[in-house]
Design a protein around this motif. Sequence first.
Motif, PDB file in Angstrom:
ATOM      1  N   VAL A 163       0.852  -1.184   0.000  1.00  0.00           N
ATOM      2  CA  VAL A 163       0.000   0.000   0.000  1.00  0.00           C
ATOM      3  C   VAL A 163       0.893   1.240   0.000  1.00  0.00           C
ATOM      4  O   VAL A 163       1.930   1.271   0.660  1.00  0.00           O
ATOM      5  N   VAL A 164       0.499   2.235  -0.775  1.00  0.00           N
ATOM      6  CA  VAL A 164       1.160   3.537  -0.730  1.00  0.00           C
ATOM      7  C   VAL A 164       0.068   4.544  -0.383  1.00  0.00           C
ATOM      8  O   VAL A 164      -0.945   4.600  -1.079  1.00  0.00           O
ATOM      9  N   ALA A 165       0.253   5.289   0.697  1.00  0.00           N
ATOM     10  CA  ALA A 165      -0.793   6.220   1.123  1.00  0.00           C
ATOM     11  C   ALA A 165      -0.226   7.626   1.230  1.00  0.00           C
ATOM     12  O   ALA A 165       0.775   7.851   1.910  1.00  0.00           O
ATOM     13  N   ILE A 166      -0.866   8.551   0.538  1.00  0.00           N
ATOM     14  CA  ILE A 166      -0.380   9.924   0.554  1.00  0.00           C
ATOM     15  C   ILE A 166      -1.551  10.885   0.693  1.00  0.00           C
ATOM     16  O   ILE A 166      -2.496  10.855  -0.097  1.00  0.00           O
TER      17      ILE A 166
ATOM     18  N   LEU B 200       3.764   2.374   2.492  1.00  0.00           N
ATOM     19  CA  LEU B 200       4.630   3.552   2.386  1.00  0.00           C
ATOM     20  C   LEU B 200       3.785   4.806   2.523  1.00  0.00           C
ATOM     21  O   LEU B 200       2.693   4.875   1.959  1.00  0.00           O
ATOM     22  N   VAL B 201       4.302   5.773   3.282  1.00  0.00           N
ATOM     23  CA  VAL B 201       3.626   7.068   3.370  1.00  0.00           C
ATOM     24  C   VAL B 201       4.621   8.150   2.966  1.00  0.00           C
ATOM     25  O   VAL B 201       5.826   7.968   3.113  1.00  0.00           O
ATOM     26  N   SER B 202       4.123   9.258   2.443  1.00  0.00           N
ATOM     27  CA  SER B 202       4.992  10.357   2.036  1.00  0.00           C
ATOM     28  C   SER B 202       4.762  11.532   2.981  1.00  0.00           C
ATOM     29  O   SER B 202       3.655  12.049   3.065  1.00  0.00           O
ATOM     30  N   LEU B 203       5.820  11.916   3.706  1.00  0.00           N
ATOM     31  CA  LEU B 203       5.641  12.915   4.772  1.00  0.00           C
ATOM     32  C   LEU B 203       5.959  14.325   4.285  1.00  0.00           C
ATOM     33  O   LEU B 203       6.785  14.523   3.407  1.00  0.00           O
ATOM     34  N   ASN B 204       5.286  15.268   4.893  1.00  0.00           N
ATOM     35  CA  ASN B 204       5.398  16.662   4.459  1.00  0.00           C
ATOM     36  C   ASN B 204       5.721  17.596   5.624  1.00  0.00           C
ATOM     37  O   ASN B 204       5.020  18.570   5.848  1.00  0.00           O
TER      38      ASN B 204
ATOM     39  N   GLY C 163      15.969  21.934   2.592  1.00  0.00           N
ATOM     40  CA  GLY C 163      15.570  20.773   1.781  1.00  0.00           C
ATOM     41  C   GLY C 163      16.715  19.897   1.329  1.00  0.00           C
ATOM     42  O   GLY C 163      16.527  18.980   0.539  1.00  0.00           O
ATOM     43  N   THR C 164      17.942  20.173   1.820  1.00  0.00           N
ATOM     44  CA  THR C 164      19.102  19.401   1.373  1.00  0.00           C
ATOM     45  C   THR C 164      19.813  18.691   2.516  1.00  0.00           C
ATOM     46  O   THR C 164      20.940  18.234   2.363  1.00  0.00           O
ATOM     47  N   GLY C 165      19.169  18.634   3.683  1.00  0.00           N
ATOM     48  CA  GLY C 165      19.773  17.914   4.810  1.00  0.00           C
ATOM     49  C   GLY C 165      20.608  18.782   5.729  1.00  0.00           C
ATOM     50  O   GLY C 165      21.300  18.292   6.608  1.00  0.00           O
ATOM     51  N   MET C 166      20.537  20.095   5.538  1.00  0.00           N
ATOM     52  CA  MET C 166      21.421  20.982   6.278  1.00  0.00           C
ATOM     53  C   MET C 166      20.852  21.457   7.606  1.00  0.00           C
ATOM     54  O   MET C 166      21.592  21.710   8.541  1.00  0.00           O
ATOM     55  N   CYS C 167      19.526  21.614   7.704  1.00  0.00           N
ATOM     56  CA  CYS C 167      19.006  22.299   8.893  1.00  0.00           C
ATOM     57  C   CYS C 167      18.320  21.375   9.896  1.00  0.00           C
ATOM     58  O   CYS C 167      18.284  21.680  11.082  1.00  0.00           O
ATOM     59  N   GLY C 168      17.776  20.268   9.449  1.00  0.00           N
ATOM     60  CA  GLY C 168      17.135  19.347  10.396  1.00  0.00           C
ATOM     61  C   GLY C 168      15.733  19.759  10.825  1.00  0.00           C
ATOM     62  O   GLY C 168      15.152  19.130  11.706  1.00  0.00           O
ATOM     63  N   ALA C 169      15.159  20.796  10.197  1.00  0.00           N
ATOM     64  CA  ALA C 169      13.793  21.209  10.558  1.00  0.00           C
ATOM     65  C   ALA C 169      12.788  20.093  10.282  1.00  0.00           C
ATOM     66  O   ALA C 169      11.798  19.952  10.980  1.00  0.00           O
ATOM     67  N   CYS C 170      13.062  19.280   9.258  1.00  0.00           N
ATOM     68  CA  CYS C 170      12.087  18.280   8.810  1.00  0.00           C
ATOM     69  C   CYS C 170      12.263  16.956   9.538  1.00  0.00           C
ATOM     70  O   CYS C 170      11.803  15.936   9.053  1.00  0.00           O
ATOM     71  N   ARG C 171      12.920  16.960  10.697  1.00  0.00           N
ATOM     72  CA  ARG C 171      13.178  15.669  11.329  1.00  0.00           C
ATOM     73  C   ARG C 171      11.886  15.005  11.806  1.00  0.00           C
ATOM     74  O   ARG C 171      10.977  15.670  12.299  1.00  0.00           O
ATOM     75  N   VAL C 172      11.842  13.706  11.592  1.00  0.00           N
ATOM     76  CA  VAL C 172      10.684  12.921  11.979  1.00  0.00           C
ATOM     77  C   VAL C 172      11.195  11.694  12.725  1.00  0.00           C
ATOM     78  O   VAL C 172      12.325  11.260  12.517  1.00  0.00           O
ATOM     79  N   ALA C 173      10.341  11.168  13.618  1.00  0.00           N
ATOM     80  CA  ALA C 173      10.731   9.970  14.357  1.00  0.00           C
ATOM     81  C   ALA C 173      10.197   8.763  13.597  1.00  0.00           C
ATOM     82  O   ALA C 173       8.989   8.624  13.401  1.00  0.00           O
ATOM     83  N   VAL C 174      11.107   7.917  13.137  1.00  0.00           N
ATOM     84  CA  VAL C 174      10.715   6.718  12.385  1.00  0.00           C
ATOM     85  C   VAL C 174      11.419   5.520  13.029  1.00  0.00           C
ATOM     86  O   VAL C 174      12.646   5.483  13.076  1.00  0.00           O
TER      87      VAL C 174
ATOM     88  N   PRO D  74      11.181  11.611   1.142  1.00  0.00           N
ATOM     89  CA  PRO D  74      10.065  11.857   2.075  1.00  0.00           C
ATOM     90  C   PRO D  74       9.238  10.605   2.393  1.00  0.00           C
ATOM     91  O   PRO D  74       8.356  10.677   3.229  1.00  0.00           O
ATOM     92  N   GLU D  75       9.523   9.454   1.739  1.00  0.00           N
ATOM     93  CA  GLU D  75       8.697   8.280   1.992  1.00  0.00           C
ATOM     94  C   GLU D  75       9.308   7.405   3.071  1.00  0.00           C
ATOM     95  O   GLU D  75      10.516   7.183   3.097  1.00  0.00           O
ATOM     96  N   PHE D  76       8.452   6.935   3.956  1.00  0.00           N
ATOM     97  CA  PHE D  76       8.896   6.056   5.036  1.00  0.00           C
ATOM     98  C   PHE D  76       7.871   4.945   5.225  1.00  0.00           C
ATOM     99  O   PHE D  76       6.740   5.044   4.755  1.00  0.00           O
ATOM    100  N   ASP D  77       8.286   3.937   5.968  1.00  0.00           N
ATOM    101  CA  ASP D  77       7.394   2.836   6.318  1.00  0.00           C
ATOM    102  C   ASP D  77       6.335   3.359   7.298  1.00  0.00           C
ATOM    103  O   ASP D  77       6.657   3.751   8.421  1.00  0.00           O
ATOM    104  N   GLY D  78       5.087   3.359   6.855  1.00  0.00           N
ATOM    105  CA  GLY D  78       3.996   3.919   7.661  1.00  0.00           C
ATOM    106  C   GLY D  78       3.828   3.247   9.013  1.00  0.00           C
ATOM    107  O   GLY D  78       3.301   3.849   9.953  1.00  0.00           O
ATOM    108  N   HIS D  79       4.271   1.994   9.108  1.00  0.00           N
ATOM    109  CA  HIS D  79       4.125   1.289  10.383  1.00  0.00           C
ATOM    110  C   HIS D  79       5.171   1.722  11.402  1.00  0.00           C
ATOM    111  O   HIS D  79       5.092   1.391  12.569  1.00  0.00           O
ATOM    112  N   GLU D  80       6.189   2.452  10.940  1.00  0.00           N
ATOM    113  CA  GLU D  80       7.281   2.871  11.826  1.00  0.00           C
ATOM    114  C   GLU D  80       7.186   4.356  12.200  1.00  0.00           C
ATOM    115  O   GLU D  80       7.867   4.812  13.114  1.00  0.00           O
TER     116      GLU D  80
END
Lengths: 277, 477
Positions: free
Chosen positions: A183-186, A207-211, A217-228, A240-246
């Motif tokens: 499943v891919v859910a967005i 798979l989910v796509s996070l926003n 947007g290049t890995g420099m600032c860490g604002a977009c950090r998510v717990a996976v 931006p895609e990660f395992d939705g179960h994680e």
Amino acid sequence: MPEIAEKEVLTPQIVRLKVIAPDIAKKRRPGQFVILRVDKRGERIPLTIVDSDPREGTVTIVFQVVGKTTHMLSQLERGDKILDFAGPLGKPTEIEQFGTVVVVGGGIGTAVAFPIAKGMKEAGNRVIAIVGARSKDLLVLEHEIAAVSDEIVVTTDDGSYKRPGLVTEPLKEYLDRGEVDQVVAIGPVPMMRAVSELTKSYGVKTLVSLNPIMVDGTGMCGACRVAVGGKTRFACVDGPEFDGHEVDFEDLTMRLTAYREHEKQSYNQYLEYHKDK
Amino acid sequence: MDEKAKKKTLRPDRVPVGERSPLERVEDFREVPLGYTLDQAKDEADRCLNCKKRPCKRGCPVGIDCGGFVDRVSKGDIRGAVKLVKEKNLLPAITGRVCPQADQCEGPCLVGKKGASIGIGNLERFVSDWERKHGEVLPDKAPPTGMSVGIVGSGPSGLTVAADLIQLGYGVTIYEALHEPGGVLIYGIPEFRLPKAIVSEQIDGLRRLGVEIKLNQIIGKTLTVDEMLEMHDAVFIGVGAGAPIFMDIPGENLIGVYSANEYLTRSNLMRAYSFPEWDTPMFLGKRIAVIGGGNVAMDSARTALRLGADEVVLIYRRSLEEMPSRDEEIRHAEEEGLRFELLKSPTRIIGNGSGRVTSIELISMELGEPDASGRRRPIPVAGSEQIVEVDTVIMAIGQQPNPMIAATTPGLKTDKQGYIVVDKETMATTKEGVYAGGDIAGFGASVIRAMGDGRKAALAIQDYLVSKNTPDRESAS
């Protein structure tokens, strides 16, 4: 500066732009995004690339007007230029032959789901699209995604179009029949969360796509950090895609509220200033 | 002249450089030191013994003849001084402000053995400011070689490579990922320490010499290094370390916790301090904790003070002596009201129901035996936890390499931490025609060390291209 080659207003709130950006068009694969800026005092915002044409040298973006930057972007016309346009960023979707893939798109998320459905179809999968929106006028790319899918189910929360209810209901029916391999859910976070919780009980990879909020947007600032999976990941370079179960959706939901007041203030001020024009 | 030098009586004290008062400067982002006037500069330069040994020159990573230009200043030949500096360094307005001079040119100064060393940094800044007011001194440029070099990143190392190679007659194109050139000089170092107008001016100088800068080009994504090698005869990678490090303690995802990179980028590059005139927001916290003891920590803390914080606390796990920041930054920060919590380290960050930071828990440290860095290792003291109320936490504990380029460049070797492996003399990577320098090639550098790497790389690139001797690219491939 990349020029707008085509503009189409899909719904009063949702716009499609085709942008001339040959380098990005050549490299882009489904699941990737651009960072753009419309004004020299403007914010950098990420937008997923919906489609690209390497021969023509164009990439297509679809966005919903939700604040000042997207509003300003929606005011641009064919022939206008976008000040800054960088990409393609993020990791592409892992597209393989999985068997039967259900691609779930919610609201504007359908624009992001479309290229993935297309990619999955091209890779030889049986693609089932489940597309939902709050109401009919927020539904986008229904026909495009139908064209690349073997089956399509459309739902609206308010019942204003096709099947009333949420996307999780038809998804459950497919899962019950035991014919889903991936499943891919967005879409909105609550929808991706609900889909992930549902599929987890069936043990179907999702798979989910996070926003999350991004700056560079290049890995420099860490604002977009998510717990996976209990680890900190940067959506811009690890996603931006990660395992939705994680994914820790609670953490994501919380972090998305960080600048809500600022966003409102900025947009209201802009609307106020432009109301007579 | 030697006669005169011998007769000169040693004046142990520096001519002080004017500074804006802490109370005034903490209200805005304008520069802190005012810089020397012509008379003050001549007076300070006159303290120099003009010694033959020139330890200052050897202390400079890019080999500026410091004693030589100081001598010219003392004689009032400022244009001559500018020329001498620019033979080795085309970006003196930047280095004069941000170099750790105490550890470099000024460190081994003979006058410094008896009193205060010559204020070489202040004098370098003076001559570059003089040049901006009195007209640019253009360096000589060699005839075109017909070859070109692609540079990844427009920070200090990339700009140095560009400056050196353009003068040697090579075409130079810089590929910058962000929407404004300058790298850390723009997004990292705040206005009050390095005004953006000065960085732009120095970069425009390079453009006038023929350097082309392409913005919004993310190498590894928009283009690969291999594609750059099809368009250029050599490539230099100077992308910085890039990825911020977090401590991996509970609460780091709470709203109000920033990496120093994010905090400074929002403030410097995106001008979030001017929200809503500029669109990017940031939290203007009232009680702010900055974790770390380097220049980046100091820049973050002093930015926070200027953004209206009531209290800013710098939390550092060692003592003042081990603090890696420039002495001047520590002094300025202290004058501006920064409070130091030394020998402390965070153990967790605590938030409220809406996910916002409310406090931070610290543990006291004591110093044990020296570690690999030669500094005494901090050891937590059991049971010494304490809670400090804060609404913002800024993590300034360092960076690690961004893997974007290494992952997309076959043949480019990295070490186990992800830094690009280079020959320390030539900055050559394991891939032919590709060089690297600055933070991506080493461990925690400074602006001037990155520039030193750039200098070495430029020389090696020239050697490589001369020996390759193929102005016609077709026959080379």
